[in-house]
Design an enzyme around this catalytic site. Sequence first.
Site, PDB file in Angstrom:
ATOM      1  N   GLU A 124      52.986  40.680  43.732  1.00 16.59           N
ATOM      2  CA  GLU A 124      52.422  39.361  43.954  1.00 16.59           C
ATOM      3  C   GLU A 124      52.161  38.620  42.652  1.00 16.59           C
ATOM      4  O   GLU A 124      51.984  39.221  41.597  1.00 16.59           O
ATOM      5  CB  GLU A 124      51.149  39.456  44.789  1.00 16.59           C
ATOM      6  CG  GLU A 124      50.064  40.290  44.149  1.00 16.59           C
ATOM      7  CD  GLU A 124      48.926  40.544  45.129  1.00 16.59           C
ATOM      8  OE1 GLU A 124      49.151  41.278  46.114  1.00 16.59           O
ATOM      9  OE2 GLU A 124      47.839  40.024  44.911  1.00 16.59           O
ATOM     10  N   CYS A 129      49.366  50.929  40.209  1.00 14.80           N
ATOM     11  CA  CYS A 129      48.786  51.186  38.886  1.00 14.80           C
ATOM     12  C   CYS A 129      48.216  52.596  38.874  1.00 14.80           C
ATOM     13  O   CYS A 129      47.579  53.011  39.840  1.00 14.80           O
ATOM     14  CB  CYS A 129      47.683  50.167  38.595  1.00 14.80           C
ATOM     15  SG  CYS A 129      46.912  50.374  36.978  1.00 14.80           S
ATOM     16  N   CYS A 182      39.230  48.602  42.241  1.00 13.73           N
ATOM     17  CA  CYS A 182      40.421  47.745  42.217  1.00 13.73           C
ATOM     18  C   CYS A 182      41.385  48.082  43.344  1.00 13.73           C
ATOM     19  O   CYS A 182      41.702  49.245  43.577  1.00 13.73           O
ATOM     20  CB  CYS A 182      41.122  47.902  40.872  1.00 13.73           C
ATOM     21  SG  CYS A 182      42.709  47.049  40.779  1.00 13.73           S
TER      22      CYS A 182
HETATM   23  N1  SAH Z   1      45.204  46.487  34.397  1.00 11.56           N
HETATM   24  C1  SAH Z   1      44.713  45.434  33.587  1.00 11.56           C
HETATM   25  C2  SAH Z   1      45.143  44.064  34.063  1.00 11.56           C
HETATM   26  C3  SAH Z   1      45.152  43.847  35.537  1.00 11.56           C
HETATM   27  S1  SAH Z   1      43.572  43.842  36.325  1.00 11.56           S
HETATM   28  C4  SAH Z   1      43.211  45.513  33.466  1.00 11.56           C
HETATM   29  O1  SAH Z   1      42.600  46.291  34.164  1.00 11.56           O
HETATM   30  O2  SAH Z   1      42.684  44.828  32.605  1.00 11.56           O
HETATM   31  C5  SAH Z   1      42.934  42.267  35.840  1.00 11.56           C
HETATM   32  C6  SAH Z   1      41.434  42.141  35.971  1.00 11.56           C
HETATM   33  O3  SAH Z   1      41.032  42.113  37.346  1.00 11.56           O
HETATM   34  C7  SAH Z   1      40.698  43.286  35.302  1.00 11.56           C
HETATM   35  O4  SAH Z   1      39.657  42.840  34.488  1.00 11.56           O
HETATM   36  C8  SAH Z   1      40.212  44.042  36.505  1.00 11.56           C
HETATM   37  O5  SAH Z   1      39.135  44.842  36.177  1.00 11.56           O
HETATM   38  C9  SAH Z   1      39.894  42.929  37.481  1.00 11.56           C
HETATM   39  N2  SAH Z   1      39.692  43.390  38.853  1.00 11.56           N
HETATM   40  C10 SAH Z   1      40.264  44.435  39.482  1.00 11.56           C
HETATM   41  N3  SAH Z   1      39.776  44.571  40.739  1.00 11.56           N
HETATM   42  C11 SAH Z   1      38.875  43.585  40.914  1.00 11.56           C
HETATM   43  C12 SAH Z   1      38.032  43.183  42.004  1.00 11.56           C
HETATM   44  N4  SAH Z   1      38.024  43.842  43.160  1.00 11.56           N
HETATM   45  N5  SAH Z   1      37.225  42.111  41.817  1.00 11.56           N
HETATM   46  C13 SAH Z   1      37.226  41.435  40.651  1.00 11.56           C
HETATM   47  N6  SAH Z   1      38.007  41.751  39.596  1.00 11.56           N
HETATM   48  C14 SAH Z   1      38.826  42.816  39.719  1.00 11.56           C
HETATM   49 FE1  SF4 Z   2      44.938  49.194  37.116  1.00  8.50          FE
HETATM   50 FE2  SF4 Z   2      43.306  47.754  38.624  1.00  8.50          FE
HETATM   51 FE3  SF4 Z   2      42.302  49.318  36.745  1.00  8.50          FE
HETATM   52 FE4  SF4 Z   2      43.640  47.108  36.023  1.00  8.50          FE
HETATM   53  S1  SF4 Z   2      41.704  47.192  37.160  1.00  8.50           S
HETATM   54  S2  SF4 Z   2      43.844  49.164  35.170  1.00  8.50           S
HETATM   55  S3  SF4 Z   2      45.167  47.046  37.658  1.00  8.50           S
HETATM   56  S4  SF4 Z   2      43.429  50.010  38.559  1.00  8.50           S
END
Ligand code: SAH
Ligand code: SF4
Length: 355
Positions: free
Chosen positions: A91, A111, A118
């Site tokens: 997406e 991931c 997440c």
């Molecule tokens: N893997 C990388 C980039 C993708 S996630 C990382 O973790 O930085 C991008 C952002 O979305 C990250 O800061 C992650 O912690 C946040 N994120 C993941 N799940 C989330 C959720 N349920 N609510 C809000 N932010 C979330």
């Molecule tokens: Fe992976 Fe989600 Fe953690 Fe980012 S926040 S590292 S996408 S599991």
Amino acid sequence: MKPSIYGLKNDELTEWFVENGQKAFRATQVWDWLYVKRVTSFAKMTNLSKELIQLLEENFIVQPLIQKVVQESNDGTIKYLFELHDGLLIETVLMRHEYGLSVCVTTQVGCNIGCTFCASGLLKKQRDLTAGEIVAQIMQVQQYLDEKETGDRVSHIVVMGIGEPFDNYDNVMSFLRIVNNEKGLSIGARHITVSTSGLAPKIKEFAENGLQVNLAISLHAPNNEIRTSIMRINRNFPIEKLMDAVDYYLEKTNRRITFEYIMLRGVNDQKEQALELAKLLADKRHLAYVNLIPYNAVSEHDQYSRSKKADVLAFHDTLKKKGINSVVRKEQGSDIDAACGQLRSKQMKKESTEA
Ligand code: SAH
Ligand code: SF4
């Protein structure tokens, strides 16, 4: 399966042309067709010979993604679900801001970092995306906007979709160089942000890459105890190692780092943690910026809930009093599942119940 031509950097495309007995300026023409005129097939590149078009068709495809679902939100956010050649789904999200249009791209299918809050972390990594598949997300969105003929242009990119970009480092670096190329999409490096969960050695490598791309680090906790409980990666790269890499990055680049911090009720959102966070960042506060992020509920992770508004404000206030810059992030597109991984997991559930 033929690769997408979107995966070649400008110099690689020129090299390919020369190796295949073509003139270098033909590569410049093709680059212009791809990224300035933005046609979606080689046949539309009308200043190329039939033979050259055939040669390109034999070796490459242009757009490797198939659009499956598009959802437009009331606030202008658009969410896309794309299918890859092997049937996997990814997406991409377009957000409208006062400063321009920003696209959030996916870098991996699933991931492996496994953060407990997440949605993407629930889906084990199936594979890395190629550079072409990451570039193709931007191209799909830009072509969608082109069709509306409003003159809208993707001006910003956040590498914050599904996946850990530094676990797919080389392809993400190629992607950054392709979209940044000034004869193509020309998206300014300062308008691009890469977010990592904290792969310390890669943060150091990123400091050396020479691009002026912004770095965001998903910190989410001020100490190892809390961080390990929500982010498994903290066992490999605990806060001391992470901060060591951060210091290296700051010294090399003198560029500001954003620290992302999801506010989880009763987990990391109390005054004690705000004070601890302020202390952790005190020596780099002139280059540190904390982004307080509202938690997006993920139905599979019902152990977490969103912090109380008063707690978010108090947390923000404590940081401010300690001289740490921070901002409470505004939400976008929550009516269309704009949180990381949610549209995809919904679609997969739908497909599994239909099957
Ligand atoms: N893997 C990388 C980039 C993708 S996630 C990382 O973790 O930085 C991008 C952002 O979305 C990250 O800061 C992650 O912690 C946040 N994120 C993941 N799940 C989330 C959720 N349920 N609510 C809000 N932010 C979330
Ligand atoms: Fe992976 Fe989600 Fe953690 Fe980012 S926040 S590292 S996408 S599991």
